[in-house]
Design a protein around this motif. Structure first.
Motif, mmCIF file in Angstrom:
data_model
loop_
_atom_site.group_PDB
_atom_site.id
_atom_site.type_symbol
_atom_site.label_atom_id
_atom_site.label_comp_id
_atom_site.label_asym_id
_atom_site.label_seq_id
_atom_site.Cartn_x
_atom_site.Cartn_y
_atom_site.Cartn_z
ATOM 1 N N SER A 304 38.356 -78.868 17.621
ATOM 2 C CA SER A 304 38.972 -78.529 16.328
ATOM 3 C C SER A 304 38.537 -77.163 15.818
ATOM 4 C CB SER A 304 38.682 -79.581 15.250
ATOM 5 O OG SER A 304 39.323 -80.784 15.503
ATOM 6 N N LEU A 305 37.285 -77.045 15.420
ATOM 7 C CA LEU A 305 36.843 -75.803 14.776
ATOM 8 C C LEU A 305 35.341 -75.637 14.924
ATOM 9 C CD1 LEU A 305 36.562 -76.193 10.892
ATOM 10 C CD2 LEU A 305 36.585 -78.124 12.468
ATOM 11 N N ALA A 306 34.891 -74.412 14.786
ATOM 12 C CA ALA A 306 33.464 -74.105 14.718
ATOM 13 C C ALA A 306 33.316 -72.656 14.289
ATOM 14 C CB ALA A 306 32.761 -74.318 16.063
ATOM 15 N N ARG A 307 32.162 -72.351 13.741
ATOM 16 C CA ARG A 307 31.817 -70.966 13.450
ATOM 17 C C ARG A 307 30.601 -70.620 14.298
ATOM 18 N NH1 ARG A 307 29.442 -71.055 8.581
ATOM 19 N NH2 ARG A 307 27.450 -70.480 9.550
ATOM 20 N N VAL A 308 30.678 -69.502 14.999
ATOM 21 C CA VAL A 308 29.578 -69.077 15.860
ATOM 22 C C VAL A 308 28.985 -67.795 15.285
ATOM 23 C CG1 VAL A 308 28.888 -68.380 18.181
ATOM 24 C CG2 VAL A 308 30.681 -70.107 17.882
ATOM 25 N N ASP A 309 27.678 -67.829 15.038
ATOM 26 C CA ASP A 309 26.986 -66.692 14.433
ATOM 27 C C ASP A 309 26.130 -65.987 15.486
ATOM 28 O OD1 ASP A 309 28.064 -67.852 12.182
ATOM 29 O OD2 ASP A 309 26.175 -68.716 11.482
ATOM 30 N N VAL A 310 26.225 -64.678 15.529
ATOM 31 C CA VAL A 310 25.428 -63.890 16.486
ATOM 32 C C VAL A 310 24.774 -62.726 15.764
ATOM 33 C CG1 VAL A 310 27.014 -64.484 18.354
ATOM 34 C CG2 VAL A 310 27.279 -62.299 17.170
ATOM 35 N N PHE A 311 23.772 -62.156 16.416
ATOM 36 C CA PHE A 311 23.178 -60.901 15.968
ATOM 37 C C PHE A 311 23.556 -59.815 16.969
ATOM 38 C CE2 PHE A 311 20.062 -64.079 14.362
ATOM 39 C CZ PHE A 311 20.234 -63.852 13.004
ATOM 40 N N VAL A 312 23.945 -58.664 16.452
ATOM 41 C CA VAL A 312 24.247 -57.517 17.299
ATOM 42 C C VAL A 312 23.220 -56.433 16.997
ATOM 43 C CG1 VAL A 312 25.925 -55.749 17.938
ATOM 44 C CG2 VAL A 312 26.707 -58.067 17.364
ATOM 45 N N ALA A 313 22.372 -56.127 17.968
ATOM 46 C CA ALA A 313 21.336 -55.103 17.801
ATOM 47 C C ALA A 313 21.947 -53.710 17.930
ATOM 48 C CB ALA A 313 20.238 -55.296 18.833
ATOM 49 N N GLU A 314 21.160 -52.702 17.559
ATOM 50 C CA GLU A 314 21.654 -51.327 17.586
ATOM 51 C C GLU A 314 22.052 -50.888 18.992
ATOM 52 O OE1 GLU A 314 18.914 -48.658 15.811
ATOM 53 O OE2 GLU A 314 19.178 -49.440 13.769
ATOM 54 N N ASP A 315 21.388 -51.450 20.009
ATOM 55 C CA ASP A 315 21.719 -51.059 21.382
ATOM 56 C C ASP A 315 22.882 -51.864 21.958
ATOM 57 O OD1 ASP A 315 20.612 -53.541 21.778
ATOM 58 O OD2 ASP A 315 19.007 -52.880 23.130
ATOM 59 N N GLY A 316 23.518 -52.701 21.113
ATOM 60 C CA GLY A 316 24.659 -53.489 21.562
ATOM 61 C C GLY A 316 24.306 -54.844 22.131
ATOM 62 N N THR A 317 23.023 -55.161 22.208
ATOM 63 C CA THR A 317 22.607 -56.480 22.693
ATOM 64 C C THR A 317 23.066 -57.557 21.719
ATOM 65 O OG1 THR A 317 20.658 -55.526 23.746
ATOM 66 C CG2 THR A 317 20.642 -57.901 23.359
ATOM 67 N N ILE A 318 23.638 -58.638 22.253
ATOM 68 C CA ILE A 318 24.140 -59.732 21.421
ATOM 69 C C ILE A 318 23.294 -60.973 21.659
ATOM 70 C CG2 ILE A 318 26.140 -61.157 20.842
ATOM 71 C CD1 ILE A 318 27.900 -58.934 22.056
ATOM 72 N N THR A 319 22.866 -61.600 20.579
ATOM 73 C CA THR A 319 22.085 -62.829 20.646
ATOM 74 C C THR A 319 22.762 -63.896 19.806
ATOM 75 O OG1 THR A 319 20.052 -61.517 20.807
ATOM 76 C CG2 THR A 319 19.812 -63.852 20.291
ATOM 77 N N VAL A 320 22.971 -65.078 20.368
ATOM 78 C CA VAL A 320 23.587 -66.171 19.611
ATOM 79 C C VAL A 320 22.546 -66.770 18.669
ATOM 80 C CG1 VAL A 320 24.753 -68.391 19.725
ATOM 81 C CG2 VAL A 320 25.181 -66.676 21.493
ATOM 82 N N ASN A 321 22.913 -66.873 17.401
ATOM 83 C CA ASN A 321 22.038 -67.505 16.419
ATOM 84 C C ASN A 321 22.302 -69.011 16.352
ATOM 85 O OD1 ASN A 321 20.233 -67.896 14.285
ATOM 86 N ND2 ASN A 321 21.795 -67.477 12.744
ATOM 87 N N GLU A 322 23.569 -69.402 16.145
ATOM 88 C CA GLU A 322 23.890 -70.829 16.076
ATOM 89 C C GLU A 322 25.389 -71.049 16.157
ATOM 90 O OE1 GLU A 322 22.758 -72.641 12.415
ATOM 91 O OE2 GLU A 322 23.869 -71.239 11.175
ATOM 92 N N ILE A 323 25.748 -72.308 16.408
ATOM 93 C CA ILE A 323 27.130 -72.754 16.286
ATOM 94 C C ILE A 323 27.161 -73.830 15.212
ATOM 95 C CG2 ILE A 323 26.827 -74.393 18.225
ATOM 96 C CD1 ILE A 323 29.877 -74.044 18.735
ATOM 97 N N ASN A 324 28.120 -73.727 14.319
ATOM 98 C CA ASN A 324 28.257 -74.658 13.204
ATOM 99 C C ASN A 324 29.568 -75.412 13.380
ATOM 100 O OD1 ASN A 324 28.669 -75.790 10.586
ATOM 101 N ND2 ASN A 324 27.301 -74.253 9.720
ATOM 102 N N THR A 325 29.485 -76.712 13.660
ATOM 103 C CA THR A 325 30.691 -77.473 13.991
ATOM 104 C C THR A 325 31.493 -77.924 12.779
ATOM 105 O OG1 THR A 325 29.395 -79.510 14.144
ATOM 106 C CG2 THR A 325 29.783 -78.305 16.194
ATOM 107 N N MET A 326 30.922 -77.853 11.579
ATOM 108 C CA MET A 326 31.688 -78.063 10.351
ATOM 109 C C MET A 326 31.230 -77.020 9.342
ATOM 110 S SD MET A 326 34.127 -79.340 8.709
ATOM 111 C CE MET A 326 34.694 -80.611 9.840
ATOM 112 N N PRO A 327 31.745 -75.802 9.485
ATOM 113 C CA PRO A 327 31.297 -74.704 8.626
ATOM 114 C C PRO A 327 31.771 -74.891 7.197
ATOM 115 C CG PRO A 327 33.156 -74.021 9.975
ATOM 116 C CD PRO A 327 32.776 -75.393 10.449
ATOM 117 N N GLY A 328 31.131 -74.146 6.295
ATOM 118 C CA GLY A 328 31.602 -74.133 4.918
ATOM 119 C C GLY A 328 33.085 -73.809 4.880
ATOM 120 N N PHE A 329 33.830 -74.522 4.007
ATOM 121 C CA PHE A 329 35.285 -74.437 4.109
ATOM 122 C C PHE A 329 35.961 -74.248 2.757
ATOM 123 C CE2 PHE A 329 39.433 -75.455 5.838
ATOM 124 C CZ PHE A 329 39.324 -75.048 7.155
#
Length: 365
Positions: A304-329
């Motif tokens: 159905s739905l999810a929100r995926v949060d990541v961090f993008v560093a200055e050098d372009g490196t991407i790190t996943v913070n979390e997945i939220n399966t029922m995000p604020g709506f």
């Protein structure tokens, strides 16, 4: 309730510390559901876990002057069907008499946190063959527990933040060397909570014990994470007939002296945060963020739905913070705002979720 329209039960409130956030989410959804397409039944869950009939008037669930809405106690109790052969939900009065509430076709469980977003409500609905919006039992449980979420994401080859887990009853002293190896700054958070409840940023070792104590108010299991310095980017994922698709990325920029996107910034102090939807990312970063969001969605088996949060560093490196399966709506939450940036309105988004859930088979799939 007798009608040719399908009936949706909007379920909200609940026993977690995110009770009020769930109520506010319900207010936004109740205002936007197309009443010409759907009959709506509102069912609230009180903070002590009682299911009660609730108002379906969106105005009753708004945050007003900093006051958060809550499901009030009621002498009546809502009873879902007893087994998979029934469809009728009932109301049990104080004198023990039961009356029909509605024949429910689909449930929209707008519950955040434990006892709702974590697979518990999903399991209850699966037992009685009721269709519902959102991920199933396993994906909901994995998405709620940040420790197991990271195990799954790491196994899928996705980068996550380094961390140390404090299991129930374990003090920070027992793992002091491991925690110190993470370096400063740190984030300390409940392993199974959301809406930034119980999260602290630690910049000095003297702050660690207090941060752990704050997290323990919400969960006996605590996560200590190395802070990732970079931009906080979010992506909304929506499941459809052709598979999940990712929205344009959004960005959270905090101000007003706040060091991170905490509860007050999310819900009570809009001036403290700048929500950018869509946001501008380098040409080589934007597709990688979208790809990572879709991979995270598929890794946990989300639906159905999810929100995926990541961090993008200055050098372009991407790190996943979390997945939220029922995000604020709510209509101003990041998830619908990101889809609005793609031309999908809030009512259209709710319609897509409801029709998708109604078409989804019950049981194993």
């Amino acid at each position: 309730m007798s009608s040719s329209k399908p009936t949706v039960a909007v379920l909200f409130g609940g026993r977690s510390s995110e009770h009020a956030v769930s109520c506010a989410t319900a207010g936004g959804v109740l205002e936007a559901i197309d009443r010409d397409r759907w009959d709506v039944v509102a069912v609230g869950i009180t903070e002590d876990g009682r299911w009660v009939p609730a108002s379906d008037d969106a105005r009753d669930w708004r945050i007003r002057d900093g006051a958060l809405p809550r499901v009030a106690a009621d002498d009546r109790t809502v009873l879902p069907p007893r087994d998979a052969t029934e469809r009728t939900w009932r109301v049990l009065a104080k004198d023990g008499r039961a009356s029909a509430l509605a024949d429910v076709d689909v449930v929209l469980p707008l519950l955040h946190g434990p006892f709702g977003e974590d697979g518990t409500i999903q399991g209850a609905l699966e037992l009685i063959d009721v269709r519902y919006v959102g991920s199933g039992v396993l994906a909901s449980a994995v998405g709620m527990d940040k420790v197991y979420m990271k195990i799954v994401l790491r196994a899928a080859g996705l980068p996550v933040t380094p961390d140390v887990v404090l299991n129930p009853g374990e003090s920070p002293d027992a793992k002091r060397a491991e925690i110190e190896a993470l370096g400063m700054p740190l984030f300390v958070k409940p392993a199974r909570a959301g809406s930034s409840m119980g999260i602290s940023k630690v910049s000095e070792w003297s702050q660690l014990d207090a941060a752990v104590a704050a997290a323990l108010k919400h969960d006996p299991k605590v996560l200590v994470e190395k802070a990732v310095i970079g931009r906080e980017i979010e992506t909304a994922v929506l499941d459809g007939p052709e598979g999940p698709v990712a929205s344009p990325a959004g960005e959270i920029v905090t101000g007003g002296g706040r060091e991170f996107y905490d509860f007050e910034a999310k819900y009570l102090d809009e001036a403290a945060v700048d929500l950018r939807c869509p946001t501008v990312l380098p040409d080589d970063v934007a597709p990688r963020v979208a790809d990572m969001a879709l991979r995270a969605f598929q890794a946990v088996g989300a639906e159905s739905l999810a929100r995926v949060d990541v961090f993008v560093a200055e050098d372009g490196t991407i790190t996943v913070n979390e997945i939220n399966t029922m995000p604020g709506f709510t209509s101003t939450s990041m998830y619908p705002r990101m889809w609005a940036a793609a031309g999908v309105t809030y009512p259209e988004l709710i319609e897509t979720l409801l029709t998708g859930a109604l078409a989804r088979s019950v049981g194993l799939r």
